[in-house]
Scaffold this motif. Structure first.
Motif, PDB file in Angstrom:
ATOM      1  N   VAL A  87      30.690  36.897  41.810  1.00  0.00           N
ATOM      2  CA  VAL A  87      31.450  38.135  41.608  1.00  0.00           C
ATOM      3  C   VAL A  87      32.822  37.812  41.024  1.00  0.00           C
ATOM      4  CG1 VAL A  87      32.392  40.189  42.711  1.00  0.00           C
ATOM      5  CG2 VAL A  87      30.224  39.221  43.522  1.00  0.00           C
ATOM      6  N   GLN A  88      33.441  36.767  41.535  1.00  0.00           N
ATOM      7  CA  GLN A  88      34.752  36.367  41.029  1.00  0.00           C
ATOM      8  C   GLN A  88      34.667  35.969  39.557  1.00  0.00           C
ATOM      9  OE1 GLN A  88      36.497  33.033  43.061  1.00  0.00           O
ATOM     10  NE2 GLN A  88      38.597  33.607  42.507  1.00  0.00           N
ATOM     11  N   ALA A  89      33.587  35.314  39.151  1.00  0.00           N
ATOM     12  CA  ALA A  89      33.414  34.940  37.740  1.00  0.00           C
ATOM     13  C   ALA A  89      33.295  36.183  36.860  1.00  0.00           C
ATOM     14  CB  ALA A  89      32.177  34.064  37.586  1.00  0.00           C
ATOM     15  N   ALA A  90      32.602  37.207  37.351  1.00  0.00           N
ATOM     16  CA  ALA A  90      32.476  38.447  36.591  1.00  0.00           C
ATOM     17  C   ALA A  90      33.819  39.160  36.468  1.00  0.00           C
ATOM     18  CB  ALA A  90      31.449  39.363  37.255  1.00  0.00           C
ATOM     19  N   ILE A  91      34.594  39.116  37.536  1.00  0.00           N
ATOM     20  CA  ILE A  91      35.938  39.709  37.487  1.00  0.00           C
ATOM     21  C   ILE A  91      36.783  38.989  36.450  1.00  0.00           C
ATOM     22  CG2 ILE A  91      38.072  40.060  38.777  1.00  0.00           C
ATOM     23  CD1 ILE A  91      36.314  40.380  41.312  1.00  0.00           C
ATOM     24  N   ALA A  92      36.768  37.674  36.487  1.00  0.00           N
ATOM     25  CA  ALA A  92      37.575  36.881  35.552  1.00  0.00           C
ATOM     26  C   ALA A  92      37.173  37.124  34.105  1.00  0.00           C
ATOM     27  CB  ALA A  92      37.448  35.401  35.890  1.00  0.00           C
ATOM     28  N   ALA A  93      35.890  37.387  33.860  1.00  0.00           N
ATOM     29  CA  ALA A  93      35.393  37.563  32.502  1.00  0.00           C
ATOM     30  C   ALA A  93      35.712  38.926  31.905  1.00  0.00           C
ATOM     31  CB  ALA A  93      33.882  37.353  32.478  1.00  0.00           C
ATOM     32  N   THR A  94      36.105  39.897  32.752  1.00  0.00           N
ATOM     33  CA  THR A  94      36.227  41.270  32.260  1.00  0.00           C
ATOM     34  C   THR A  94      37.557  41.939  32.545  1.00  0.00           C
ATOM     35  OG1 THR A  94      35.256  42.107  34.323  1.00  0.00           O
ATOM     36  CG2 THR A  94      33.748  41.695  32.489  1.00  0.00           C
ATOM     37  N   THR A  95      38.379  41.362  33.397  1.00  0.00           N
ATOM     38  CA  THR A  95      39.514  42.101  33.948  1.00  0.00           C
ATOM     39  C   THR A  95      40.833  41.661  33.342  1.00  0.00           C
ATOM     40  OG1 THR A  95      38.306  42.330  36.015  1.00  0.00           O
ATOM     41  CG2 THR A  95      40.669  42.783  36.080  1.00  0.00           C
ATOM     42  N   GLY A  96      41.588  42.670  32.887  1.00  0.00           N
ATOM     43  CA  GLY A  96      42.921  42.433  32.361  1.00  0.00           C
ATOM     44  C   GLY A  96      43.956  43.173  33.177  1.00  0.00           C
ATOM     45  N   GLU A  97      45.055  43.575  32.520  1.00  0.00           N
ATOM     46  CA  GLU A  97      46.164  44.203  33.230  1.00  0.00           C
ATOM     47  C   GLU A  97      45.791  45.569  33.805  1.00  0.00           C
ATOM     48  OE1 GLU A  97      49.584  44.331  30.754  1.00  0.00           O
ATOM     49  OE2 GLU A  97      49.811  42.143  30.648  1.00  0.00           O
ATOM     50  N   ALA A  98      44.771  46.218  33.252  1.00  0.00           N
ATOM     51  CA  ALA A  98      44.375  47.543  33.758  1.00  0.00           C
ATOM     52  C   ALA A  98      43.648  47.453  35.090  1.00  0.00           C
ATOM     53  CB  ALA A  98      43.493  48.253  32.724  1.00  0.00           C
ATOM     54  N   GLY A  99      43.200  46.249  35.473  1.00  0.00           N
ATOM     55  CA  GLY A  99      42.543  46.064  36.750  1.00  0.00           C
ATOM     56  C   GLY A  99      41.046  46.312  36.688  1.00  0.00           C
ATOM     57  N   ALA A 100      40.408  46.303  37.855  1.00  0.00           N
ATOM     58  CA  ALA A 100      38.951  46.442  37.932  1.00  0.00           C
ATOM     59  C   ALA A 100      38.566  47.234  39.162  1.00  0.00           C
ATOM     60  CB  ALA A 100      38.275  45.072  37.969  1.00  0.00           C
ATOM     61  N   LEU A 101      37.440  47.920  39.046  1.00  0.00           N
ATOM     62  CA  LEU A 101      36.841  48.616  40.180  1.00  0.00           C
ATOM     63  C   LEU A 101      35.464  48.022  40.431  1.00  0.00           C
ATOM     64  CD1 LEU A 101      37.153  50.980  42.224  1.00  0.00           C
ATOM     65  CD2 LEU A 101      35.803  52.355  40.614  1.00  0.00           C
ATOM     66  N   LEU A 102      35.215  47.624  41.678  1.00  0.00           N
ATOM     67  CA  LEU A 102      33.918  47.093  42.075  1.00  0.00           C
ATOM     68  C   LEU A 102      33.117  48.195  42.754  1.00  0.00           C
ATOM     69  CD1 LEU A 102      34.993  43.677  43.665  1.00  0.00           C
ATOM     70  CD2 LEU A 102      34.678  44.253  41.237  1.00  0.00           C
ATOM     71  N   VAL A 103      31.922  48.473  42.234  1.00  0.00           N
ATOM     72  CA  VAL A 103      31.014  49.445  42.845  1.00  0.00           C
ATOM     73  C   VAL A 103      30.039  48.666  43.717  1.00  0.00           C
ATOM     74  CG1 VAL A 103      29.197  51.131  42.403  1.00  0.00           C
ATOM     75  CG2 VAL A 103      31.242  51.078  40.945  1.00  0.00           C
ATOM     76  N   VAL A 104      30.051  48.951  45.025  1.00  0.00           N
ATOM     77  CA  VAL A 104      29.324  48.137  45.990  1.00  0.00           C
ATOM     78  C   VAL A 104      28.382  49.019  46.811  1.00  0.00           C
ATOM     79  CG1 VAL A 104      29.542  46.452  47.852  1.00  0.00           C
ATOM     80  CG2 VAL A 104      31.367  46.650  46.141  1.00  0.00           C
ATOM     81  N   LYS A 105      27.103  48.666  46.820  1.00  0.00           N
ATOM     82  CA  LYS A 105      26.156  49.358  47.689  1.00  0.00           C
ATOM     83  C   LYS A 105      26.387  48.933  49.131  1.00  0.00           C
ATOM     84  CE  LYS A 105      22.308  47.948  45.739  1.00  0.00           C
ATOM     85  NZ  LYS A 105      22.946  46.873  44.954  1.00  0.00           N
ATOM     86  N   VAL A 155      23.315  54.630  40.599  1.00  0.00           N
ATOM     87  CA  VAL A 155      23.126  54.794  39.153  1.00  0.00           C
ATOM     88  C   VAL A 155      24.084  55.842  38.612  1.00  0.00           C
ATOM     89  CG1 VAL A 155      21.482  55.405  37.342  1.00  0.00           C
ATOM     90  CG2 VAL A 155      20.698  54.138  39.358  1.00  0.00           C
ATOM     91  N   LEU A 156      24.156  56.981  39.286  1.00  0.00           N
ATOM     92  CA  LEU A 156      25.014  58.066  38.831  1.00  0.00           C
ATOM     93  C   LEU A 156      26.484  57.670  38.924  1.00  0.00           C
ATOM     94  CD1 LEU A 156      23.183  61.083  40.512  1.00  0.00           C
ATOM     95  CD2 LEU A 156      22.541  59.744  38.492  1.00  0.00           C
ATOM     96  N   LEU A 157      26.855  56.982  39.994  1.00  0.00           N
ATOM     97  CA  LEU A 157      28.234  56.536  40.165  1.00  0.00           C
ATOM     98  C   LEU A 157      28.643  55.583  39.047  1.00  0.00           C
ATOM     99  CD1 LEU A 157      30.883  56.207  41.693  1.00  0.00           C
ATOM    100  CD2 LEU A 157      29.737  54.575  43.203  1.00  0.00           C
ATOM    101  N   GLU A 158      27.769  54.647  38.700  1.00  0.00           N
ATOM    102  CA  GLU A 158      28.110  53.694  37.643  1.00  0.00           C
ATOM    103  C   GLU A 158      28.290  54.394  36.298  1.00  0.00           C
ATOM    104  OE1 GLU A 158      25.968  49.813  39.719  1.00  0.00           O
ATOM    105  OE2 GLU A 158      25.150  50.611  37.843  1.00  0.00           O
ATOM    106  N   LYS A 159      27.456  55.401  36.026  1.00  0.00           N
ATOM    107  CA  LYS A 159      27.606  56.138  34.770  1.00  0.00           C
ATOM    108  C   LYS A 159      28.906  56.936  34.741  1.00  0.00           C
ATOM    109  CE  LYS A 159      26.879  58.442  30.949  1.00  0.00           C
ATOM    110  NZ  LYS A 159      28.244  59.007  30.817  1.00  0.00           N
ATOM    111  N   LEU A 160      29.205  57.656  35.797  1.00  0.00           N
ATOM    112  CA  LEU A 160      30.369  58.535  35.809  1.00  0.00           C
ATOM    113  C   LEU A 160      31.678  57.757  35.849  1.00  0.00           C
ATOM    114  CD1 LEU A 160      28.777  61.083  38.249  1.00  0.00           C
ATOM    115  CD2 LEU A 160      29.375  61.561  35.865  1.00  0.00           C
ATOM    116  N   ALA A 161      31.748  56.728  36.703  1.00  0.00           N
ATOM    117  CA  ALA A 161      32.955  55.903  36.737  1.00  0.00           C
ATOM    118  C   ALA A 161      33.118  55.138  35.432  1.00  0.00           C
ATOM    119  CB  ALA A 161      32.903  54.947  37.928  1.00  0.00           C
ATOM    120  N   GLY A 162      31.987  54.699  34.858  1.00  0.00           N
ATOM    121  CA  GLY A 162      32.047  54.012  33.571  1.00  0.00           C
ATOM    122  C   GLY A 162      32.593  54.893  32.475  1.00  0.00           C
ATOM    123  N   ALA A 163      32.226  56.170  32.483  1.00  0.00           N
ATOM    124  CA  ALA A 163      32.737  57.109  31.484  1.00  0.00           C
ATOM    125  C   ALA A 163      34.226  57.355  31.678  1.00  0.00           C
ATOM    126  CB  ALA A 163      31.965  58.419  31.561  1.00  0.00           C
TER     127      ALA A 163
END
Length: 333
Positions: A87-105, A155-163
């Protein structure tokens, strides 16, 4: 056990190689630790949206990486949470100054490992938040999680938050939108047959020829009750009763209805169930304004369906209709 695999120990990695070959225009796959990243990431001034969990639920989550949805997905072994370092590797690969949101089941391993990764990222100066989804109305607790399980609403959460992230919303706003969705979405699933985990080599549970597991989890964990097989009309009505009575949904509500195949249910039966659900909701004065039908969150080859309802408003409708381009979900692009 008959499956199209070579070795249970390598099934996830080999599947990821196939995903990378088929969708090189959308994603790149990194190994050891495994994570799937959107092509072009990180994207400047954009909140990164990251999710993941045990494999075996495809297209969730790896099939939803791309424009308008996830920036990265972290697949664990089959039905097993990914480790914090992945998970940390995915954060490092995608996250800049705007930050990141993790969607967790809401499964204990997912919550612990994603939150650990978020803490490690925060120690490196990144602003990383987590939102836990727990939309399963079947049980208050289970053998796999403390509290309700995260299922089809993911699925719906990932689509809506992604948009929301794609249109340039700040992290506070994307997080707020995600929590709004969690509060307005409910799901339930049923199983007609069990899945077979490759390394186990045998079905996860036994069902009689005329038995249905009502309220099943996506890992084959126990549901609300075991019932006798019944016609589709009665089964779908039973499912809708459970979902609509929980929030509750009421006459006059506008909803998104997702009728989902658990992996082994053919489209003919999935659409049949969806048609019944639309009719029953209309009879209750609940208006279906958006729909999604098909295998979007599965449990290997389990036969069964799940039904998800999300209460909609103008903002959620606009975000749902926004363009998305992933391996498993795409429109408007």
């Amino acid at each position: 056990m008959k499956k199209i695999i070579n070795d249970p120990a390598t099934v996830v990695a080999e599947s990821l190689r196939g995903l990378a070959a088929a969708h090189a225009d959308l994603v790149r796959v990194e190994y050891d630790p495994d994570h799937v990243v959107r092509v072009g990431a990180p994207i400047a001034d954009k909140v990164a949206l990251i999710s993941g969990g045990g494999s075996g639920h495809e297209p969730l989550h790896t099939g939803f990486v791309g424009a308008g949805m996830l920036d990265a997905a972290v697949p664990g072994p089959v039905f097993t949470s990914p480790t914090p370092d992945a998970v940390q590797a995915a954060i490092a690969a995608t996250t800049g100054e705007a930050g990141a949101l993790l969607v967790v089941k809401n499964y204990t391993g997912d919550v612990l490992n994603f939150e650990t990764a978020a803490e490690l990222a925060a120690a490196e100066g990144l602003d990383v938040r987590t939102v836990v989804i727990d939309d399963d109305v079947a049980v208050a607790d289970s053998t796999f999680t403390a509290g309700r399980r995260g299922v089809g609403g993911t699925v719906l959460l990932e689509k809506l938050a992604g948009a929301a992230a794609a249109r340039g919303d700040a992290l506070d706003d994307v997080e707020s939108l995600a929590r709004k969705v969690v509060g307005q979405v409910r799901s339930i699933g049923v199983a007609l047959s069990p899945p077979t985990v490759p390394h186990a080599g045998e079905p996860s549970f036994d069902l009689g020829a005329q038995e249905i597991e009502f309220g099943i989890g996506i890992h084959g964990e126990p549901g609300r009750e075991r019932i006798s097989a019944e016609p589709a009309d009665a089964l779908v009505e039973r499912m809708l009763d459970a979902v609509t009575g929980d929030l509750p949904f009421a006459e006059g509500d506008e909803v998104l209805l997702m009728t989902n195949s658990m992996g082994g249910t053919p489209p003919m039966e999935t659409y049949l169930a969806h048609g019944i659900a639309e009719r029953l909701l209309a009879e209750r004065g609940i208006r279906v304004t958006r729909r999604l039908v098909g295998p979007y969150i599965t449990s290997l080859e389990m036969q069964g369906i799940s039904v998800t309802l999300l209460r909609m408003d103008d903002e959620l409708t606009q975000l749902w209709d926004a363009p998305v381009h992933t391996a498993a979900l795409r429109w408007g692009i």
